[in-house]
Scaffold this active site. Structure first.
Site, PDB file in Angstrom:
ATOM      1  N   HIS A  80       0.855  -1.185   0.000  1.00 33.41           N
ATOM      2  CA  HIS A  80       0.000   0.000   0.000  1.00 33.41           C
ATOM      3  C   HIS A  80       0.894   1.240   0.000  1.00 33.41           C
ATOM      4  CE1 HIS A  80      -3.840  -2.043   1.796  1.00 33.41           C
ATOM      5  NE2 HIS A  80      -3.401  -2.627   0.695  1.00 33.41           N
ATOM      6  N   GLU A  87       1.104   3.830   1.874  1.00 28.95           N
ATOM      7  CA  GLU A  87       1.700   4.205   3.158  1.00 28.95           C
ATOM      8  C   GLU A  87       2.942   3.360   3.454  1.00 28.95           C
ATOM      9  OE1 GLU A  87      -1.456   3.434   2.488  1.00 28.95           O
ATOM     10  OE2 GLU A  87      -2.830   4.173   4.014  1.00 28.95           O
ATOM     11  N   CYS A 132      -5.881   1.832   6.043  1.00 32.48           N
ATOM     12  CA  CYS A 132      -6.543   0.578   6.394  1.00 32.48           C
ATOM     13  C   CYS A 132      -5.970   0.038   7.707  1.00 32.48           C
ATOM     14  CB  CYS A 132      -6.345  -0.439   5.268  1.00 32.48           C
ATOM     15  SG  CYS A 132      -4.668  -1.102   5.166  1.00 32.48           S
ATOM     16  N   CYS A 186      -2.081  -0.604   7.460  1.00 32.79           N
ATOM     17  CA  CYS A 186      -1.282   0.621   7.407  1.00 32.79           C
ATOM     18  C   CYS A 186      -1.354   1.405   8.713  1.00 32.79           C
ATOM     19  CB  CYS A 186      -1.720   1.480   6.230  1.00 32.79           C
ATOM     20  SG  CYS A 186      -1.295   0.720   4.648  1.00 32.79           S
TER      21      CYS A 186
HETATM   22 ZN   LIG Z   1      -3.314   0.166   3.740  1.00 32.22          ZN
END
Ligand SMILES: [Zn+2]
Length: 157
Positions: free
Chosen positions: A56, A58, A86, A89
């Site tokens: 992801h 991040e 999420c 993260c």
């Molecule tokens: Zn994430």
């Protein structure tokens, strides 16, 4: 380099999200800014291209910043991300000891800062991350709409 405005750094995160869009990934981008205002890491969502569910935006930005500093902690740093983080993260951001997280659009399905829960507000963490949402949210949402509209058109045809 002096610290710039939140909008300035969120625009850099949006630039990263555009790179994800161009690569056919869900357009989410992130940058890490050190206490002096310098961008020390940037990344965009790339789980498909990298064959990595943890890729992801991040996490990509955290990895870049940590590699650059030679440290797994990012004390005093701020992460800007175009979409609400999420579960995975949010955990990574706490582990990195970030001072602050600024995000753009809310993510109603999987967001763990305001939409589904607020992980950062839980009292059991031994580190407190300051959080602010909604920064340049309209631009972040526009990119996401563009991505999903293109996918719909592709599946229609
Ligand atoms: Zn994430």
């Amino acid at each position: 380099m002096a610290m710039r405005s939140d909008d300035f750094y969120m625009h850099r995160a949006l630039d990263q999200a555009r790179l994800a869009l161009a690569a056919g990934e869900v357009p989410v981008g992130a940058v890490v800014v050190d206490p002096a205002g310098e961008i020390i890491g940037a990344g965009f969502n790339a789980p498909i291209g990298e064959h990595d569910p943890s890729a992801h935006a991040e996490v990509q930005a955290l990895r870049a910043a940590c590699t650059r500093l030679g440290n797994y902690r990012l004390d005093g740093c701020t992460l800007y991300v175009t979409l609400e983080p999420c579960l995975m993260c949010s955990g990574a951001l706490i582990h990195a000891r970030l001072a602050r997280v600024v995000y753009g659009a809310a993510e109603p399905k999987t967001g763990m800062v305001e939409s589904r829960a607020n992980l950062f507000a839980q009292p059991w963490h031994n580190h407190c991350v300051e959080v602010e949402g909604g920064r340049l949210a309209a631009q972040a949402k526009r990119l996401l709409r563009e991505f999903f509209a293109a996918r719909r058109d592709a599946s229609d045809g």
